[in-house]
Design a protein around this motif. Structure first.
Motif, mmCIF file in Angstrom:
data_model
loop_
_atom_site.group_PDB
_atom_site.id
_atom_site.type_symbol
_atom_site.label_atom_id
_atom_site.label_comp_id
_atom_site.label_asym_id
_atom_site.label_seq_id
_atom_site.Cartn_x
_atom_site.Cartn_y
_atom_site.Cartn_z
ATOM 1 N N CYS A 1 8.246 22.605 -10.142
ATOM 2 C CA CYS A 1 8.237 22.458 -11.822
ATOM 3 C C CYS A 1 7.330 21.276 -12.386
ATOM 4 O O CYS A 1 6.402 21.626 -13.354
ATOM 5 C CB CYS A 1 9.629 22.506 -12.247
ATOM 6 N N HIS A 2 7.433 20.202 -11.992
ATOM 7 C CA HIS A 2 6.698 18.967 -12.505
ATOM 8 C C HIS A 2 5.143 19.246 -12.435
ATOM 9 O O HIS A 2 4.356 18.966 -12.959
ATOM 10 C CB HIS A 2 6.915 17.733 -11.837
ATOM 11 N N ALA B 1 2.513 16.653 -17.255
ATOM 12 C CA ALA B 1 1.206 15.775 -17.138
ATOM 13 C C ALA B 1 1.704 14.793 -16.283
ATOM 14 O O ALA B 1 2.825 14.031 -16.260
ATOM 15 C CB ALA B 1 0.669 15.565 -18.310
ATOM 16 N N ARG B 2 0.671 14.392 -15.557
ATOM 17 C CA ARG B 2 0.934 13.102 -14.666
ATOM 18 C C ARG B 2 0.682 11.762 -15.526
ATOM 19 O O ARG B 2 0.133 11.652 -16.390
ATOM 20 C CB ARG B 2 -0.053 13.351 -13.539
ATOM 21 N N ASN C 1 6.766 11.360 -27.458
ATOM 22 C CA ASN C 1 6.015 10.750 -26.296
ATOM 23 C C ASN C 1 6.495 11.671 -25.329
ATOM 24 O O ASN C 1 7.733 11.556 -24.634
ATOM 25 C CB ASN C 1 6.678 9.446 -25.906
ATOM 26 N N THR C 2 5.834 12.755 -25.036
ATOM 27 C CA THR C 2 6.220 13.903 -23.935
ATOM 28 C C THR C 2 5.213 14.110 -23.027
ATOM 29 O O THR C 2 3.807 14.110 -23.198
ATOM 30 C CB THR C 2 6.649 15.052 -24.716
ATOM 31 N N LYS C 3 5.366 14.289 -21.852
ATOM 32 C CA LYS C 3 4.548 14.815 -20.642
ATOM 33 C C LYS C 3 4.491 16.382 -20.446
ATOM 34 O O LYS C 3 3.979 16.920 -19.480
ATOM 35 C CB LYS C 3 4.700 14.001 -19.478
#
Length: 151
Positions: A144-145, A150-151, A90-92
């Motif tokens: 960085c985000h 990902a949003r 579970n990663t963005k």
């Protein structure tokens, strides 16, 4: 007591950071590790942010305690962005972390430097210094985000 607890947390996290990559039995473990580090870091940064925004009274001692944790944790998540952690779990995290690793590393290095400056600013006891340094940390997190999450 809070200061001792923060120190113990930070020291424990730092002690585990070096061999962290070797401790990840599977990619999901690395993902959980880096997400946990980022979550705790955001909680402590948020406490400083509340002071910067005037939502709570400025307390240099409390700001410093939280900045110490932020500065320590800013060093930790990078080993957990290892090959194989871009898929599954579970990663963005966006693929650009691995395809543009140099730029990602620049962001990590900048976060570490900005966090150290935030810690130094809190030790001055001057809210304006803290606001400036906090703005740099927050701006770095956002950029960085924007580039790698990902949003």
């Amino acid at each position: 007591m809070k200061r001792i607890a923060s120190f113990v947390l930070a020291a424990s996290a730092l002690a585990l950071a070096g061999p962290a990559a070797a401790q990840f039995a599977k990619p999901e473990d690395a993902i959980k590790y880096r997400q946990s580090v980022m979550f705790v870091m955001s909680q402590h940064a948020g406490r400083i942010g509340a002071m910067v925004q005037g939502r709570v009274p400025f307390d240099a001692k409390v700001a410093t305690e939280n900045a110490e944790v932020v500065a320590t944790l800013a060093q930790l998540p990078w080993t957990a962005y290892m090959p194989g952690t871009d898929k599954g779990g579970n990663t963005k995290a966006l693929p650009e972390i691995w395809t543009d690793a140099a730029k990602f590393k620049e962001h990590g290095d900048k976060l570490q430097a900005d966090s150290a400056k935030l810690l130094a600013a809190t030790k001055t006891g001057n809210l304006d210094n803290v606001k400036t340094a906090f703005g740099a940390v927050g701006g770095n997190c956002k950029s960085c985000h924007d580039a790698f999450r990902a949003r």
